[in-house]
Enzyme design. Structure first.
Site, PDB file in Angstrom:
ATOM      1  N   SER A  16     -23.010  32.896  29.161  1.00  0.00           N
ATOM      2  CA  SER A  16     -23.371  32.272  30.604  1.00  0.00           C
ATOM      3  C   SER A  16     -24.677  32.952  31.136  1.00  0.00           C
ATOM      4  O   SER A  16     -25.726  32.304  31.298  1.00  0.00           O
ATOM      5  CB  SER A  16     -22.309  32.472  31.575  1.00  0.00           C
ATOM      6  OG  SER A  16     -21.220  31.600  31.086  1.00  0.00           O
ATOM      7  N   LYS A  64      -8.603  32.374  36.517  1.00  0.00           N
ATOM      8  CA  LYS A  64      -9.086  31.169  36.816  1.00  0.00           C
ATOM      9  C   LYS A  64      -8.026  30.447  37.636  1.00  0.00           C
ATOM     10  O   LYS A  64      -8.184  29.459  38.618  1.00  0.00           O
ATOM     11  CB  LYS A  64      -9.025  30.267  35.490  1.00  0.00           C
ATOM     12  CG  LYS A  64     -10.328  30.591  34.595  1.00  0.00           C
ATOM     13  CD  LYS A  64     -10.354  29.535  33.761  1.00  0.00           C
ATOM     14  CE  LYS A  64     -11.648  29.833  32.577  1.00  0.00           C
ATOM     15  NZ  LYS A  64     -11.621  29.096  31.567  1.00  0.00           N
ATOM     16  N   ASN A  85     -12.900  27.148  37.394  1.00  0.00           N
ATOM     17  CA  ASN A  85     -13.996  28.094  36.810  1.00  0.00           C
ATOM     18  C   ASN A  85     -15.263  27.938  37.224  1.00  0.00           C
ATOM     19  O   ASN A  85     -16.248  28.496  36.753  1.00  0.00           O
ATOM     20  CB  ASN A  85     -14.233  27.646  35.273  1.00  0.00           C
ATOM     21  CG  ASN A  85     -14.683  26.438  34.741  1.00  0.00           C
ATOM     22  OD1 ASN A  85     -14.383  25.249  35.666  1.00  0.00           O
ATOM     23  ND2 ASN A  85     -15.742  26.278  34.059  1.00  0.00           N
ATOM     24  N   GLY A 117      -1.866  26.904  21.553  1.00  0.00           N
ATOM     25  CA  GLY A 117      -2.201  27.682  22.744  1.00  0.00           C
ATOM     26  C   GLY A 117      -1.703  27.037  23.869  1.00  0.00           C
ATOM     27  O   GLY A 117      -1.661  25.749  24.008  1.00  0.00           O
ATOM     28  N   GLY A 120      -4.552  28.874  29.830  1.00  0.00           N
ATOM     29  CA  GLY A 120      -5.455  28.011  30.931  1.00  0.00           C
ATOM     30  C   GLY A 120      -6.521  27.181  30.207  1.00  0.00           C
ATOM     31  O   GLY A 120      -6.677  26.031  30.617  1.00  0.00           O
TER      32      GLY A 120
HETATM   33  P1  ATR Z   1      -7.117  31.304  28.056  1.00  0.00           P
HETATM   34  O1  ATR Z   1      -7.351  30.881  29.472  1.00  0.00           O
HETATM   35  O2  ATR Z   1      -8.267  31.532  27.198  1.00  0.00           O
HETATM   36  O3  ATR Z   1      -6.503  30.045  27.627  1.00  0.00           O
HETATM   37  P2  ATR Z   1      -4.696  32.722  28.369  1.00  0.00           P
HETATM   38  O4  ATR Z   1      -4.236  31.924  29.366  1.00  0.00           O
HETATM   39  O5  ATR Z   1      -4.437  34.282  28.084  1.00  0.00           O
HETATM   40  O6  ATR Z   1      -6.161  32.442  28.119  1.00  0.00           O
HETATM   41  O7  ATR Z   1      -4.038  32.116  26.883  1.00  0.00           O
HETATM   42  C1  ATR Z   1      -4.167  32.567  25.685  1.00  0.00           C
HETATM   43  C2  ATR Z   1      -3.383  31.525  24.682  1.00  0.00           C
HETATM   44  O8  ATR Z   1      -3.644  32.211  23.192  1.00  0.00           O
HETATM   45  C3  ATR Z   1      -2.017  31.803  24.987  1.00  0.00           C
HETATM   46  O9  ATR Z   1      -1.497  30.455  24.515  1.00  0.00           O
HETATM   47  C4  ATR Z   1      -1.501  32.960  23.982  1.00  0.00           C
HETATM   48  O10 ATR Z   1      -0.252  32.610  23.178  1.00  0.00           O
HETATM   49  P3  ATR Z   1       1.093  33.341  24.099  1.00  0.00           P
HETATM   50  O11 ATR Z   1       1.383  32.307  25.428  1.00  0.00           O
HETATM   51  O12 ATR Z   1       2.106  33.346  23.224  1.00  0.00           O
HETATM   52  O13 ATR Z   1       0.666  34.580  24.870  1.00  0.00           O
HETATM   53  C5  ATR Z   1      -2.575  32.598  22.698  1.00  0.00           C
HETATM   54  N1  ATR Z   1      -2.383  33.823  21.693  1.00  0.00           N
HETATM   55  C6  ATR Z   1      -3.215  34.953  22.339  1.00  0.00           C
HETATM   56  N2  ATR Z   1      -3.173  36.035  20.983  1.00  0.00           N
HETATM   57  C7  ATR Z   1      -2.234  35.364  20.091  1.00  0.00           C
HETATM   58  C8  ATR Z   1      -2.020  35.676  18.802  1.00  0.00           C
HETATM   59  N3  ATR Z   1      -2.374  36.851  18.330  1.00  0.00           N
HETATM   60  N4  ATR Z   1      -1.301  34.614  18.251  1.00  0.00           N
HETATM   61  C9  ATR Z   1      -0.912  33.528  18.699  1.00  0.00           C
HETATM   62  N5  ATR Z   1      -1.210  33.007  19.899  1.00  0.00           N
HETATM   63  C10 ATR Z   1      -2.031  33.910  20.563  1.00  0.00           C
END
Ligand code: ATR
Length: 262
Positions: A16, A64, A85, A117, A120
């Site tokens: 950004s 967020k 955001n 996932g 957010g």
């Molecule tokens: P964002 O706003 O970018 O979505 P977030 O709210 O922190 O960030 O969410 C990150 C997502 O990536 C979550 O779904 C997380 O899974 P968990 O709910 O189990 O934490 C997922 N994620 C992050 N690292 C991971 C990994 N190594 N393997 C699988 N899922 C992962």
């Protein structure tokens, strides 16, 4: 001078700030866009100062949702996604969902869409898909209880949970795969067997950089989009909210960036 910023934690030079600075120069706009790191212990104080002194700003992980306590009102979309955001005049907006759907391929509303996932970003993706009439949405996540909270949040829409441990099988049944998790951001690969992608018609990986998943798609002729498309889409919407959107110029700045020229 009008000041804009991206609020984040921890610090990372953002796409950004890079693009908006170039764009402001190109349109000869007397403004600045900076990356600001706000530590969680000081969020309340700093965000109040930023809200008073900045014309508008973007806000990303991990704030967020927290920012919603400090904005006077929200757009309807932000309320429904439960995340903001983009801020302008003390009002909160969500532009991620529009950014996501802008480049989503033409496909039947009955296509089977598997989302990985439940954070957010995933909420914005699900909202986009539901609002655009997609009916077969499946959600899987490393931590299943987060997926359960997400589908409850979107009730009465019928989103079904799939087991993360069984991704290989689920991928064989899906038409479209969306990675809405942060896996790949730092070069990590998913543990599923990439051969399971052979029936997938399209992959949308919201990670900005070329993740191992995107690299696999490129090398194996699987249609895909990366997170830069979503970034561009949401950036257009931010500029509209801030009343500084010149479509052609912004597209030129973006194309030049993608080509590696200024
Ligand atoms: P964002 O706003 O970018 O979505 P977030 O709210 O922190 O960030 O969410 C990150 C997502 O990536 C979550 O779904 C997380 O899974 P968990 O709910 O189990 O934490 C997922 N994620 C992050 N690292 C991971 C990994 N190594 N393997 C699988 N899922 C992962």
């Amino acid at each position: 001078m009008k000041k804009f910023a991206l609020i984040q934690y921890p610090f990372k030079k953002s796409l950004s700030s890079l693009i908006f600075e170039k764009y402001f120069k190109k349109i000869r706009f007397d403004g600045s866009y900076e990356d600001i790191t706000v530590s969680p212990d000081n969020f309340e104080n700093e965000i109040k100062i930023i809200t008073e002194n900045f014309e508008g700003f973007n806000i990303t992980n991990p704030y967020k949702n927290l920012i919603m306590k400090y904005t006077e009102n929200f757009s309807d979309d932000a309320k429904k996604i439960n995340a903001v955001n983009c801020v302008y005049n003390k009002s909160g907006y969500n532009t991620d969902w529009k950014g996501f759907i802008k480049f989503f391929p033409e496909c039947g509303k009955d296509s089977g869409i598997l989302i990985i996932g439940a954070g957010g970003a995933s909420a914005a993706v699900i909202y986009s898909l539901v609002k655009n009439g997609y009916k077969n949405i499946y959600l899987t996540n490393r931590t299943e209880k987060n997926a359960v909270s997400m589908i409850n949040f979107f009730k009465p829409y019928d989103i079904k949970i799939k087991n993360y441990e069984n991704l290989d099988n689920e991928l064989k049944k899906a038409d479209i795969l969306i990675n809405a998790s942060s896996v790949g951001m730092y070069g990590e690969s998913f543990s599923f067997d990439h051969n399971s992608l052979k029936n997938i018609k399209f992959v949308y990986d919201i990670v900005y950089n070329e993740s191992p998943l995107q690299k696999y798609c490129r090398e194996n002729n699987i249609d895909f989009l990366g997170g830069k498309s979503m970034w561009f889409g949401q950036a257009q919407e931010n500029l509209k909210i801030w009343n500084i959107y010149h479509e052609k110029t912004f597209e030129t700045v973006w194309k030049n960036y993608l080509k590696g020229v200024d």
